[in-house]
Design a protein around this motif. Structure first.
Motif, PDB file in Angstrom:
ATOM      1  N   ASP A 213      -9.211  17.921  15.464  1.00 35.63           N
ATOM      2  CA  ASP A 213     -10.221  17.319  14.585  1.00 35.63           C
ATOM      3  C   ASP A 213     -10.657  15.972  15.160  1.00 35.63           C
ATOM      4  OD1 ASP A 213      -8.017  15.751  13.998  1.00 35.63           O
ATOM      5  OD2 ASP A 213      -8.049  16.101  11.834  1.00 35.63           O
ATOM      6  N   GLY A 214     -11.738  15.436  14.573  1.00 36.15           N
ATOM      7  CA  GLY A 214     -12.282  14.178  15.081  1.00 36.15           C
ATOM      8  C   GLY A 214     -11.322  13.016  14.918  1.00 36.15           C
ATOM      9  N   ALA A 215     -10.558  13.016  13.807  1.00 38.61           N
ATOM     10  CA  ALA A 215      -9.579  11.942  13.603  1.00 38.61           C
ATOM     11  C   ALA A 215      -8.575  11.938  14.762  1.00 38.61           C
ATOM     12  CB  ALA A 215      -8.851  12.154  12.275  1.00 38.61           C
ATOM     13  N   GLY A 216      -8.290  13.126  15.274  1.00 40.64           N
ATOM     14  CA  GLY A 216      -7.296  13.276  16.339  1.00 40.64           C
ATOM     15  C   GLY A 216      -7.732  12.727  17.683  1.00 40.64           C
ATOM     16  N   LEU A 217      -8.997  12.329  17.816  1.00 41.72           N
ATOM     17  CA  LEU A 217      -9.428  11.771  19.103  1.00 41.72           C
ATOM     18  C   LEU A 217      -8.694  10.472  19.424  1.00 41.72           C
ATOM     19  CD1 LEU A 217     -13.224  12.560  18.739  1.00 41.72           C
ATOM     20  CD2 LEU A 217     -11.650  13.603  20.389  1.00 41.72           C
ATOM     21  N   LYS A 218      -8.083   9.872  18.397  1.00 45.15           N
ATOM     22  CA  LYS A 218      -7.279   8.663  18.646  1.00 45.15           C
ATOM     23  C   LYS A 218      -5.842   9.033  18.970  1.00 45.15           C
ATOM     24  CE  LYS A 218     -10.131   5.447  16.083  1.00 45.15           C
ATOM     25  NZ  LYS A 218     -11.268   6.380  15.889  1.00 45.15           N
ATOM     26  N   GLU A 219      -5.559  10.325  18.955  1.00 45.77           N
ATOM     27  CA  GLU A 219      -4.193  10.815  19.217  1.00 45.77           C
ATOM     28  C   GLU A 219      -4.240  11.747  20.427  1.00 45.77           C
ATOM     29  OE1 GLU A 219      -3.583  12.874  15.571  1.00 45.77           O
ATOM     30  OE2 GLU A 219      -3.819  11.076  14.335  1.00 45.77           O
ATOM     31  N   TYR A 319     -17.630  18.604  16.674  1.00 48.28           N
ATOM     32  CA  TYR A 319     -18.099  17.743  17.780  1.00 48.28           C
ATOM     33  C   TYR A 319     -16.965  17.279  18.681  1.00 48.28           C
ATOM     34  CZ  TYR A 319     -16.049  13.555  15.787  1.00 48.28           C
ATOM     35  OH  TYR A 319     -15.135  12.629  15.344  1.00 48.28           O
ATOM     36  N   HIS A 320     -15.745  17.194  18.101  1.00 55.01           N
ATOM     37  CA  HIS A 320     -14.619  16.664  18.874  1.00 55.01           C
ATOM     38  C   HIS A 320     -14.226  17.595  20.014  1.00 55.01           C
ATOM     39  CE1 HIS A 320     -12.858  19.361  15.863  1.00 55.01           C
ATOM     40  NE2 HIS A 320     -11.884  19.560  16.719  1.00 55.01           N
TER      41      HIS A 320
END
Ligand code: GCU
Length: 438
Positions: A213-219, A319-320
C-alpha cells in the motif's frame, strides 16, 4: 463478473493483511496527495468501475466496444528515428532505450541506496509431498540498514539424484496459506506437480520485501532506500521492488549446487504476475516466466479499453506499484502519451520463453486476457529479429487451447482468477524449452 470481483477482493484483502487499518488508509491518501503535489498534478481521472455496469465510467467488457486501439509505440525504431534491423542494434541501442523508458515512466529505477540483503537459513525440514520425501529450507533476508526487514523465502528440493535440478520461483504467499473461506481445487497442487517433474520450487513472499500500500512506501526496501525523503519521480514502486526481491532470492539460489542456475523460472499471479514479468524484463538470469492473469500494468496492452484501465492503476489504491511519474498519465496526460506499453515490457524478455495465461472472460475479464494476447503478438517482432518465434498464430485461441509453438505461449484456462488450471501446460512448455525429456 461477480465471481471475478469476489475473487479479486479476496486477493486484495489477503495480499495486505494488517495493512488496511484506517490509519494506514489515511497515510496512503496523504502520500498519494503529496506525490501528486510533487509532480504538480491538480486532478486525476477516475478509473473504470468494475462493479456498477450502469456507471458512466463502467468498465468495458464488450469486445465490440473496444474500438480502434491507438497506435502502439514502435519497438523497432530508435528514439532518433532509425529502424532497428539487427540483433546488435536491439541489444546495444533499442533494448536499453526501452528499459530506461519503462523505468522512468512506469516501474521506476532501483536507487543506488537499495539495501544489501543478507540471507540466513532459519529452518530446515524433510517432509512428504506428492508421495516423495522433500527437503524445505526457510530463509530470512535482512539488511543492516533496515532493522524491520525480514524477507520470507522458502526453497523446496525434490529427492535429487544426479545433476542439479530446475527451479520455479513463485512470488506468492507462504506455502500452505489459504484465502479465508477458500477451498483447494481438486487434483494435485502446483507443488506436487513441480516435485513430480523432478523440479525444485521456491516461494518468495513479496509483501515482506515491500508492503502492498501507499503508506508502506515509507517501509520495506523502498523506505529503507529513501531514508525518509519522498521518492524521486523516476524511483521504484512496489512492482519493481518485488521483482528486485526475486533477484535477491535468485542471488541465493544461484549458490545452491543442487539447483540448475540456468533453469530458473519466475511465476506469479495477478499483481505478482505483473511483478514476475517485471523480473523477467529486468533480470536476464530468469530463464522462463509464467505470467498469470497479470492484466493492466502487466502483460495487457494499456491502450486497449477492456476491463481495468490505466486510471485504476494511477489511483490511490494502486499507484504505489509504480514510479511517481506514471501518475502523469492518469491526469495531465493520457495512455496515448505513454512512450511504451505492455508489448515493450514483454519484448525485454526476448528471446527467453514466456508463458502468458489468464482465466475465462466471465471470471477474469478485468485482466483483459485478449489484451495480453495482442501485446504478445506485437512483442513477437523482437523475437523474430532475434531469430526465434514468439507467439505463433494470429487467430485468438479457444479457451483451454495452449498456443505454444513459439517461445511465447498463451493459454486462457476454463477457471477464474488463478494459475491453477494452467500449471500442466506451463510445466510441459518449460520442460520443452529447458530441453528436458518428459
Ligand atoms: C485488482 C487490481 C489488479 C490486480 C488484482 C490482484 O483487481 O485492479 O490490477 O492484478 O487486484 O492483484 O489481485
Amino acid at each position: 463478473m461477480k465471481r471475478l470481483l469476489a475473487a479479486a477482493s479476496i486477493v486484495i484483502a489477503a495480499a495486505a493483511p494488517a495493512q488496511r487499518s484506517p490509519e494506514r488508509a489515511a497515510a496512503t491518501e496523504r502520500d498519494y496527495r503529496a506525490t501528486l503535489a510533487l509532480l504538480g498534478i491538480a486532478s486525476m481521472r477516475p478509473g473504470a468501475d468494475g462493479r456498477d455496469r450502469s456507471a458512466s465510467n463502467a468498465a468495458n467488457y464488450d469486445e465490440a466496444k473496444v474500438g480502434a486501439v491507438p497506435p502502439l509505440p514502435p519497438l523497432l525504431r530508435t528514439q532518433s528515428g532509425r529502424q532497428v534491423r539487427t540483433a546488435r542494434d536491439w541489444w546495444n541501442v533499442r533494448r536499453p532505450e526501452l528499459a530506461s523508458l519503462l523505468e522512468r515512466e512506469v516501474y521506476g529505477r532501483v536507487p543506488t541506496t537499495a539495501p544489501r540483503i543478507v540471507w540466513t537459513l532459519t529452518a530446515e525440514e524433510t517432509r512428504r509431498n506428492g508421495g516423495v520425501g522433500v527437503l524445505t529450507r526457510r530463509y530470512r533476508g535482512t539488511a543492516a540498514r533496515a532493522p524491520d526487514l525480514a524477507i520470507d523465502l522458502s526453497v523446496t528440493l525434490p529427492p535429487v539424484s544426479g545433476g542439479p535440478v530446475p527451479l520455479v520461483l513463485e512470488l506468492g504467499f507462504p506455502e500452505g496459506f489459504r484465502f479465508p473461506g477458500s477451498t483447494a481445487p481438486p487434483g494435485p497442487d502446483r507443488t506436487k506437480r513441480m516435485i513430480g517433474a523432478g523440479w525444485a520450487y521456491a516461494v518468495l513472499v513479496p509483501s515482506t520485501v515491500q508492503p502492498d500500500d501507499g503508506a508502506g512506501l515509507k517501509e520495506g526496501v523502498i523506505g529503507a532506500a529513501s531514508r525518509g525523503r519522498p521518492r524521486a519521480p523516476d524511483e521504484w514502486g512496489a512492482l519493481r521492488a518485488w521483482a528486485w526481491g526475486a533477484s535477491r532470492g535468485l542471488d541465493l539460489l544461484e549458490k545452491e549446487p543442487l539447483i540448475d542456475r540456468r533453469r530458473v523460472a519466475i511465476e506469479g499471479l495477478s499483481r505478482y504476475g505483473k511483478a514476475a514479468l517485471v523480473a523477467m524484463a529486468f533480470d536476464r538470469r530468469f530463464s522462463i516466466g509464467f505470467i498469470g492473469s497479470s492484466g493492466a500494468g502487466g502483460a495487457k496492452l494499456l491502450r486497449r479499453d477492456f476491463g481495468e484501465r490505466l486510471e485504476n492503476l494511477a489511483s490511490s489504491g494502486e499507484y504505489h506499484w509504480f514510479a511517481p511519474n506514471f501518475l502523469k498519465y492518469g491526469g495531465p496526460l493520457t495512455v496515448a502519451d505513454l512512450p511504451v506499453d505492455a508489448h515493450s515490457l514483454i519484448a525485454l524478455a526476448a528471446p527467453r520463453p514466456l508463458f502468458i495465461g489468464a482465466g475465462n472472460f466471465e471470471a477474469d475479464g478485468w485482466v483483459d486476457p485478449r489484451g495480453s494476447f495482442e501485446a504478445a503478438r506485437a512483442a513477437s517482432a523482437v523475437y523474430r529479429l532475434l531469430r526465434h518465434q514468439g507467439l505463433v498464430g494470429d487467430s485468438y485461441p479457444a479457451i483451454g487451447e495452449t498456443r505454444a509453438a513459439g517461445r511465447i505461449a498463451f493459454r486462457q484456462h476454463e477457471g477464474g482468477h488463478n494459475n491453477g488450471p494452467n500449471w500442466p501446460a506451463f510445466i510441459g512448455f518449460a520442460g520443452r524449452h529447458w530441453g528436458l525429456a518428459r
